[in-house]
Write an enzyme that holds these catalytic residues in place. Sequence first.
Site, PDB file in Angstrom:
ATOM      1  N   GLY A 208      -2.884  38.155 -17.492  1.00 50.28           N
ATOM      2  CA  GLY A 208      -1.575  37.510 -17.480  1.00 50.28           C
ATOM      3  C   GLY A 208      -0.470  38.516 -17.720  1.00 50.28           C
ATOM      4  N   PRO A 210       2.840  40.272 -19.447  1.00 52.74           N
ATOM      5  CA  PRO A 210       3.135  40.525 -20.871  1.00 52.74           C
ATOM      6  C   PRO A 210       3.946  39.398 -21.494  1.00 52.74           C
ATOM      7  CG  PRO A 210       3.578  42.478 -19.542  1.00 52.74           C
ATOM      8  CD  PRO A 210       3.292  41.376 -18.575  1.00 52.74           C
ATOM      9  N   GLY A 213       0.897  35.495 -24.422  1.00 53.61           N
ATOM     10  CA  GLY A 213       0.011  35.058 -25.506  1.00 53.61           C
ATOM     11  C   GLY A 213      -1.440  35.450 -25.380  1.00 53.61           C
ATOM     12  N   LYS A 214      -1.751  36.530 -24.686  1.00 53.09           N
ATOM     13  CA  LYS A 214      -3.154  36.940 -24.551  1.00 53.09           C
ATOM     14  C   LYS A 214      -3.732  37.360 -25.911  1.00 53.09           C
ATOM     15  CE  LYS A 214      -2.231  40.059 -21.395  1.00 53.09           C
ATOM     16  NZ  LYS A 214      -0.790  39.827 -21.193  1.00 53.09           N
ATOM     17  N   GLU A 432      31.739  37.920  -6.319  1.00 53.97           N
ATOM     18  CA  GLU A 432      30.930  36.870  -6.957  1.00 53.97           C
ATOM     19  C   GLU A 432      31.217  35.497  -6.356  1.00 53.97           C
ATOM     20  OE1 GLU A 432      28.522  37.685  -8.747  1.00 53.97           O
ATOM     21  OE2 GLU A 432      29.123  39.794  -8.895  1.00 53.97           O
TER      22      GLU A 432
END
Length: 609
Positions: A208, A210, A213-214, A432
Amino acid sequence: MKSKKSSNKLFQGGPKNFINFLIIGFLLFIALGVLNRLTQNSKQYYNFSYSQFLKKVEENAIKTIYVSGQEAEGDMKDGSKYETILPITHNQWDLLKDHNVEITLASNSGSYFFWFLLILGGFGLIIGLFWYLLRQIRNGSNSAGNMFPLSKSRAKMFMPSSIKENFESVQGAAEAKEELKDVVDFLKNPAKFRRLGAKITRGVLLVGEPGNGKTLLAKAVAGEANCPFFSISGSDFIEIFVGVGAGRVRDLFAQARKYAPSIIFIDELDAVGRHRGNGIGGGHDEREQTLNQLLTEMDGFQTKEGAVIVLAATNRPDVLDKALLRPGRFDRRVVVPYPDLASREQILKVHAKGVPIDPSVDLGVIARGTPGFSGADLASLVNEAAISASKNNQDLVTIHDFEMARDKIVLGKEVKSMVRSKEELRITAFHEAGHAMLTLLQPEHSDPLHKVTIVPRGRSLGVTYSFPEKDKYMVSKEEMDANMLTLMGGRAAEEITFGSITTGAAHDFEVATNIARDMVCHYGMSDIGKVIYAQHEGSFAYSQKTAEQIDHEVKRMIDDSYSKAVQLLKTNNDKLNLLANMLLEKETMHAGEIYSLLGIESRQEHRFV
């Protein structure tokens, strides 16, 4: 007998104690020499020329002289010391005797022999230490008494009593937790699986981006299984000396088996587990040896039985060696994705505990306005909101603080110190406004407008920001075309209004070019065909002719988008001018204000306030 035992105590520990003794003796010798020199230097010391020395002798100021070759030194009658050089002549001896100077002569051979032994001993000690160091590294020995424990694992060990995390601590990632429950069941009750011949996987790979929640999931597994947890980063194995990493792997698994059932967690596995055979040199050899030892420990011929589960985390599974991913090693892959809407709300509630938040704040609304945020981003959002409230001396964190925090994370911090001319402000406002207008003119395929500002943030002079209405897991061709068209709006507005162009659209063109190239090379969304034109490690997997076709197609798509942008903005030039002038007045406008100003039907607005 007792005295004999104590006299041999030095050699009872083998060569290791003997080398320790040599080191201590050598250091004491150096310390005594330095101390003696310092003691001498503490007294007044004179360096006389030969003429000065003879004069001092005639003045009866010299008490003693010590002569070694042509070098001489001694004491003066006032207590100070001196040194000088004497010529080879007999005249000075009579002068010294006449003035009652005490003379001592020394032989040079003893001095030279002493220095020869000292240098020889020093070189011998260095060679011995170097040999001992290499032996320790090669053997990978990790006893507590090691003088150079380079091969000792750097993993941090957490006992069950110190692990507070469990699956309740991890919000979201329901599928990942479901996969990991099998690991917990095996660690708690391995007999349940073994009675039917089932073998639990030795390794689980958490994949997964960064911040999702690994590491927290790995700790939660250890907390649920109530077993020791060894945590280490892949880079902690690698050292400059070849063989150290392999020794650390051996030591890590030895410790884990000692405390089995246990869990080893290797973060950033790609640091040590990359494809083998892609490099040359000692550092590369060290990484390969470390990887080979890891493969052996997980599923080798001499792998010992024991309930040791290896969890590893990476965001680059594509670079891992195939041997790591084969059955018997990391054969179970658990994907840890970005949190969805429901998960984001749960994560926000976890991080909001202990933070005094105004009752009017709806975390569900905040979750809807933060698509694509990782768990770490959401934690940062709550923290930044609390910091904003603290700066303003507030008692509660309000919805406005969350809005400010989200803009800081997504758009960057406001640059208030930049001074710009009126002309630059006008160009930025129209640039913009061009982006915003093209977003509003494509309601069916573009994300809803959120905010437009000409206040500098990060490295941008202005920002037009949109949020998706819901979480997306795929993007259509029409949406990608709409994104490219919107990106062309800034340069198109500049050209229409001022008749000249600036460098402000550089990033817009970069993003648009990447989108177009992906459509051609990866998604089959062009006239070239439904073929993947990949690039592998710097080499192109297609011919030069195909490369020219790709470049031509990418340019055509960009040119078409720019032509459409110019046409749309010319058709709606009155609204473009109205919006740009209002931006010059307000500097920042939310979507609701823009819808009202231009008389456009409002879409969903992910605005907190």
